[in-house]
Design a protein around this motif. Structure first.
Motif, short mmCIF file in Angstrom:
data_model
loop_
_atom_site.label_atom_id
_atom_site.label_comp_id
_atom_site.label_asym_id
_atom_site.label_seq_id
_atom_site.Cartn_x
_atom_site.Cartn_y
_atom_site.Cartn_z
N PRO A 75 -7.31 -6.65 3.67
CA PRO A 75 -6.16 -6.40 2.81
C PRO A 75 -4.80 -6.50 3.52
O PRO A 75 -3.82 -6.94 2.93
CB PRO A 75 -6.41 -4.99 2.28
CG PRO A 75 -7.91 -4.90 2.26
CD PRO A 75 -8.34 -5.62 3.51
N PHE A 76 -4.74 -6.13 4.79
CA PHE A 76 -3.45 -6.14 5.47
C PHE A 76 -2.94 -7.54 5.76
O PHE A 76 -1.80 -7.72 6.14
CB PHE A 76 -3.48 -5.24 6.70
CG PHE A 76 -3.38 -3.79 6.32
CD1 PHE A 76 -2.15 -3.17 6.19
CD2 PHE A 76 -4.52 -3.05 6.04
CE1 PHE A 76 -2.04 -1.84 5.79
CE2 PHE A 76 -4.42 -1.72 5.65
CZ PHE A 76 -3.18 -1.12 5.53
N ALA A 83 0.84 -3.95 -1.57
CA ALA A 83 1.70 -2.75 -1.66
C ALA A 83 2.35 -2.68 -3.04
O ALA A 83 2.41 -1.60 -3.65
CB ALA A 83 2.76 -2.78 -0.56
N GLU A 84 2.80 -3.81 -3.54
CA GLU A 84 3.40 -3.85 -4.88
C GLU A 84 2.35 -3.51 -5.93
O GLU A 84 2.61 -2.73 -6.85
CB GLU A 84 4.01 -5.22 -5.16
CG GLU A 84 4.57 -5.37 -6.56
CD GLU A 84 5.61 -4.32 -6.94
OE1 GLU A 84 5.62 -3.91 -8.13
OE2 GLU A 84 6.41 -3.90 -6.09
N LEU A 107 -2.32 -0.14 13.08
CA LEU A 107 -1.35 -0.32 12.00
C LEU A 107 -0.04 0.39 12.31
O LEU A 107 1.04 -0.17 12.10
CB LEU A 107 -1.93 0.19 10.68
CG LEU A 107 -3.17 -0.55 10.16
CD1 LEU A 107 -3.76 0.19 8.97
CD2 LEU A 107 -2.84 -1.99 9.80
N LEU A 108 -0.13 1.62 12.81
CA LEU A 108 1.07 2.39 13.13
C LEU A 108 1.82 1.81 14.32
O LEU A 108 3.05 1.76 14.33
CB LEU A 108 0.73 3.86 13.39
CG LEU A 108 0.22 4.67 12.20
CD1 LEU A 108 -0.20 6.07 12.65
CD2 LEU A 108 1.25 4.73 11.09
N THR A 109 1.09 1.37 15.34
CA THR A 109 1.73 0.83 16.55
C THR A 109 2.45 -0.46 16.24
O THR A 109 3.57 -0.68 16.71
CB THR A 109 0.67 0.59 17.66
OG1 THR A 109 0.10 1.86 17.99
CG2 THR A 109 1.29 -0.01 18.90
N ASP A 110 1.82 -1.32 15.45
CA ASP A 110 2.46 -2.59 15.10
C ASP A 110 3.69 -2.33 14.24
O ASP A 110 4.73 -2.93 14.44
CB ASP A 110 1.48 -3.52 14.39
CG ASP A 110 2.06 -4.90 14.19
OD1 ASP A 110 2.89 -5.04 13.26
OD2 ASP A 110 1.72 -5.82 14.95
N GLY A 111 3.53 -1.43 13.26
CA GLY A 111 4.66 -1.01 12.43
C GLY A 111 5.28 -2.09 11.56
O GLY A 111 6.42 -1.94 11.12
N ARG A 112 4.56 -3.17 11.31
CA ARG A 112 5.11 -4.22 10.44
C ARG A 112 5.52 -3.62 9.11
O ARG A 112 4.82 -2.78 8.55
CB ARG A 112 4.06 -5.31 10.22
CG ARG A 112 3.86 -6.24 11.38
CD ARG A 112 2.81 -7.28 11.15
NE ARG A 112 2.77 -7.82 9.80
CZ ARG A 112 1.92 -8.75 9.40
NH1 ARG A 112 1.04 -9.25 10.25
NH2 ARG A 112 1.92 -9.19 8.16
N GLU A 113 6.63 -4.07 8.60
CA GLU A 113 7.16 -3.52 7.35
C GLU A 113 6.17 -3.65 6.20
O GLU A 113 5.96 -2.69 5.45
CB GLU A 113 8.47 -4.24 7.00
CG GLU A 113 9.19 -3.63 5.81
CD GLU A 113 10.53 -4.30 5.54
OE1 GLU A 113 10.91 -4.32 4.36
OE2 GLU A 113 11.17 -4.78 6.49
N LEU A 119 0.28 0.79 3.68
CA LEU A 119 -0.23 2.07 4.17
C LEU A 119 0.38 3.23 3.40
O LEU A 119 -0.31 4.18 3.03
CB LEU A 119 0.06 2.19 5.67
CG LEU A 119 -0.68 3.24 6.46
CD1 LEU A 119 -2.18 3.15 6.28
CD2 LEU A 119 -0.32 3.11 7.93
N ASN A 120 1.66 3.15 3.09
CA ASN A 120 2.33 4.22 2.35
C ASN A 120 1.91 4.31 0.89
O ASN A 120 2.08 5.34 0.26
CB ASN A 120 3.86 4.07 2.46
CG ASN A 120 4.37 4.48 3.82
OD1 ASN A 120 3.90 5.44 4.40
ND2 ASN A 120 5.33 3.73 4.33
N GLU A 121 1.35 3.23 0.35
CA GLU A 121 0.83 3.26 -1.03
C GLU A 121 -0.63 3.70 -1.07
O GLU A 121 -1.15 4.03 -2.12
CB GLU A 121 0.96 1.89 -1.69
CG GLU A 121 2.36 1.53 -2.09
CD GLU A 121 2.99 2.49 -3.09
OE1 GLU A 121 2.28 3.07 -3.94
OE2 GLU A 121 4.21 2.67 -3.01
#
Length: 167
Positions: A75-76, A83-84, A107-113, A119-121
């Motif tokens: 999914p990433f 996310a949408e 995922l957190l280390t890369d921090g891609r927008e 991740l926030n959804e």
């Protein structure tokens, strides 16, 4: 109009998270885990392209759904569109499970927008590659014992993995 490349959907899954779920299997995965349950989703060649509107129309048809699951493939690799879609799923009052071969820490280390947006959804994150030597039928909603069932929002807030309770 946002679109997704998908391998397919399952309209009434009970194995991809708590409750009755609409599961979307995205197309394309960089991990190539040996003995993966969904090897047909690995290729990044286009299989089927659908709009978010088409998926939401199908999701809205089932009043018994508890939630939606994003599986794969990875999914990433299509994080912005998912996310949408996740926002729209939450607007319906449904929860969201996302499977990934990445770890939360990656995922957190890369921090891609776009990764952070997905991740926030996400409510429940099931992370980590499938490892055939750790395969277990006793891990609910996971294929191998290294994979974790995480509270995504609490994990993001804490900056580290926070296990979610299985209902």
């Amino acid at each position: 109009m946002m679109q997704l490349r998908i391998a397919g959907t399952v309209e009434n899954s009970i194995v991809d998270g708590e409750g009755i779920r609409y599961t979307i299997f995205v197309q394309g995965c960089p991990h190539g885990c040996p003995e993966c349950h969904n090897p047909q989703t690995h290729s990044f060649e286009e299989n089927k392209r659908v709009t978010l509107g088409q998926l939401m129309s199908e999701i809205k048809e089932n009043p018994l759904l508890y939630g939606v699951t994003f599986s794969g493939g990875e999914p990433f690799c299509q994080a912005a569109a998912l996310a949408e879609l996740g926002k729209q799923v939450h607007d319906l009052g449904l929860n969201l499970v996302t499977y990934t071969g990445y770890t939360l820490e990656q995922l957190l280390t890369d921090g891609r927008e776009d990764w952070m947006a997905l991740l926030n959804e996400t409510d429940i994150l099931i992370d980590g590659r499938f490892e055939a030597d750790k395969k277990s039928y006793e891990c609910r909603f996971r294929g191998s014992t290294n994979q974790r069932y995480l509270d995504a929002k609490a994990s993001v807030a804490a900056g580290k993995a926070v296990a979610a309770a299985l209902e």
